[in-house]
Design an enzyme around this catalytic site. Structure first.
Site, short mmCIF file in Angstrom:
data_model
loop_
_atom_site.label_atom_id
_atom_site.label_comp_id
_atom_site.label_asym_id
_atom_site.label_seq_id
_atom_site.Cartn_x
_atom_site.Cartn_y
_atom_site.Cartn_z
N TYR A 1 0.85 -1.20 0.00
CA TYR A 1 0.00 0.00 0.00
C TYR A 1 0.89 1.25 0.00
O TYR A 1 0.59 2.23 -0.68
CB TYR A 1 -0.92 0.00 1.23
CG TYR A 1 -1.92 -1.12 1.21
CD1 TYR A 1 -3.12 -1.01 0.51
CD2 TYR A 1 -1.67 -2.31 1.89
CE1 TYR A 1 -4.05 -2.05 0.49
CE2 TYR A 1 -2.59 -3.36 1.87
CZ TYR A 1 -3.77 -3.22 1.18
OH TYR A 1 -4.67 -4.26 1.15
N ASN B 1 -12.33 -1.59 -4.71
CA ASN B 1 -12.19 -1.92 -6.13
C ASN B 1 -13.40 -2.76 -6.56
O ASN B 1 -13.62 -3.84 -6.04
CB ASN B 1 -10.90 -2.71 -6.34
CG ASN B 1 -10.81 -3.36 -7.70
OD1 ASN B 1 -11.41 -2.91 -8.67
ND2 ASN B 1 -10.04 -4.43 -7.77
N CYS C 1 -6.43 -6.07 -7.27
CA CYS C 1 -6.24 -5.59 -5.90
C CYS C 1 -5.67 -6.67 -4.99
O CYS C 1 -5.11 -6.37 -3.93
CB CYS C 1 -7.55 -5.04 -5.33
SG CYS C 1 -8.94 -6.17 -5.40
N HIS C 2 -5.78 -7.93 -5.39
CA HIS C 2 -5.21 -9.02 -4.59
C HIS C 2 -3.68 -8.96 -4.59
O HIS C 2 -3.05 -9.62 -3.76
CB HIS C 2 -5.70 -10.38 -5.11
CG HIS C 2 -5.32 -10.69 -6.53
ND1 HIS C 2 -6.03 -10.18 -7.61
CD2 HIS C 2 -4.30 -11.42 -7.04
CE1 HIS C 2 -5.47 -10.61 -8.73
NE2 HIS C 2 -4.41 -11.36 -8.41
N GLU D 1 -0.80 -17.36 -9.16
CA GLU D 1 0.06 -16.58 -10.04
C GLU D 1 1.55 -16.89 -9.86
O GLU D 1 2.39 -16.30 -10.53
CB GLU D 1 -0.19 -15.08 -9.82
CG GLU D 1 -1.58 -14.65 -10.27
CD GLU D 1 -1.82 -13.17 -10.12
OE1 GLU D 1 -0.86 -12.41 -9.87
OE2 GLU D 1 -2.98 -12.75 -10.26
#
Length: 179
Positions: free
Chosen positions: A100, A128, A136-137, A163
Site C-alpha cells: 500500500y 475496487n 487488488c489481490h 500466479e
C-alpha cells in the site's frame, strides 16, 4: 440500466455487472462491498458480448495464462481518487505484488504531492469493484501481511499462489481489522 450475470470460478461464484458495453463490476459471492458501486437495479442478461469476453478472460486467467487488463473495456464506478488508485493497480504485473505504501508513493508522485496516506490507498483498493481483473489481490502490507481483501484472505492467498508468487515472504494476519 445495468446488467448482471454469473460465472462459476474455481474460487466460487462470481457476479459480473455491465452498463451493456463495458464491465462495471466483478465480485465474489459474499464479497464485502458486493455491488456497492452500482447505483441502479441490475437485470440478469447472460448474453452480453462484454460478459462473454470477461468469461473468456477469466478462463484464461484460471488456466494459468496471463490475460492483460487492457483486453477488456472497464468502467469501474468511483471517485477520481479511487480511479487513480485502480489505474495503478492495473499496472501491477501478474505474479508480483506491491505494498500500500508503494502505491501511495506512486500516486503522490503522479499528483505532485510530497506524500500520501497508505490508509487512504487501502480504502480505495478495498473498494475496487472489478476484482481479479483490476488486481487488488496483488497489494500487501509493508511487512508482507496479506491484509485487506474484500473477497476474503483465503481467496487472496489462493490468487497469489495461483500466479506463482513466492508465498514464503508473505504472512496471513492472525488478528485485526483486515480479517
Amino acid at each position: 440500466m445495468y446488467f448482471s450475470t454469473t460465472y462459476s470460478s474455481p474460487l466460487g461464484l462470481i457476479t459480473m455487472a455491465s452498463d451493456g458495453h463495458m464491465l462495471s463490476g466483478l465480485w465474489f459471492e459474499g464479497q464485502k462491498y458486493f455491488g456497492g458501486t452500482i447505483h441502479a437495479e441490475m437485470t440478469e442478461n447472460m448474453n452480453l458480448s462484454i460478459f462473454n469476453k470477461t468469461k473468456i478472460w477469466l478462463e484464461k486467467y484460471f488456466d494459468g495464462k496471463k490475460p492483460a487488463v487492457s483486453d477488456l473495456p472497464l468502467a469501474p464506478n468511483g471517485g477520481d481518487f479511487r480511479k487513480l488508485v485502480w489505474n495503478i493497480l492495473c499496472d501491477i504485473p501478474y505474479g508480483e505484488y506491491v505494498s500500500y505504501g508503494q502505491i501511495a508513493k506512486i500516486l503522490a508522485s503522479k499528483i505532485n504531492k510530497a506524500s500520501m496516506s497508505s490508509q487512504a490507498i487501502g480504502g480505495a483498493v478495498g473498494h475496487n469493484p472489478i476484482s481479479i481483473i483490476i488486481p487488488c489481490h496483488r497489494v500487501v502490507g509493508a511487512s508482507g501481511s496479506l491484509t485487506g481483501y474484500a473477497g476474503g484472505l483465503d481467496r487472496k492467498y489462493k490468487l497469489l499462489q495461483h500466479e506463482g508468487v513466492d508465498m514464503t515472504k508473505l504472512s496471513i494476519p492472525r488478528k485485526g481489522t483486515a480479517l
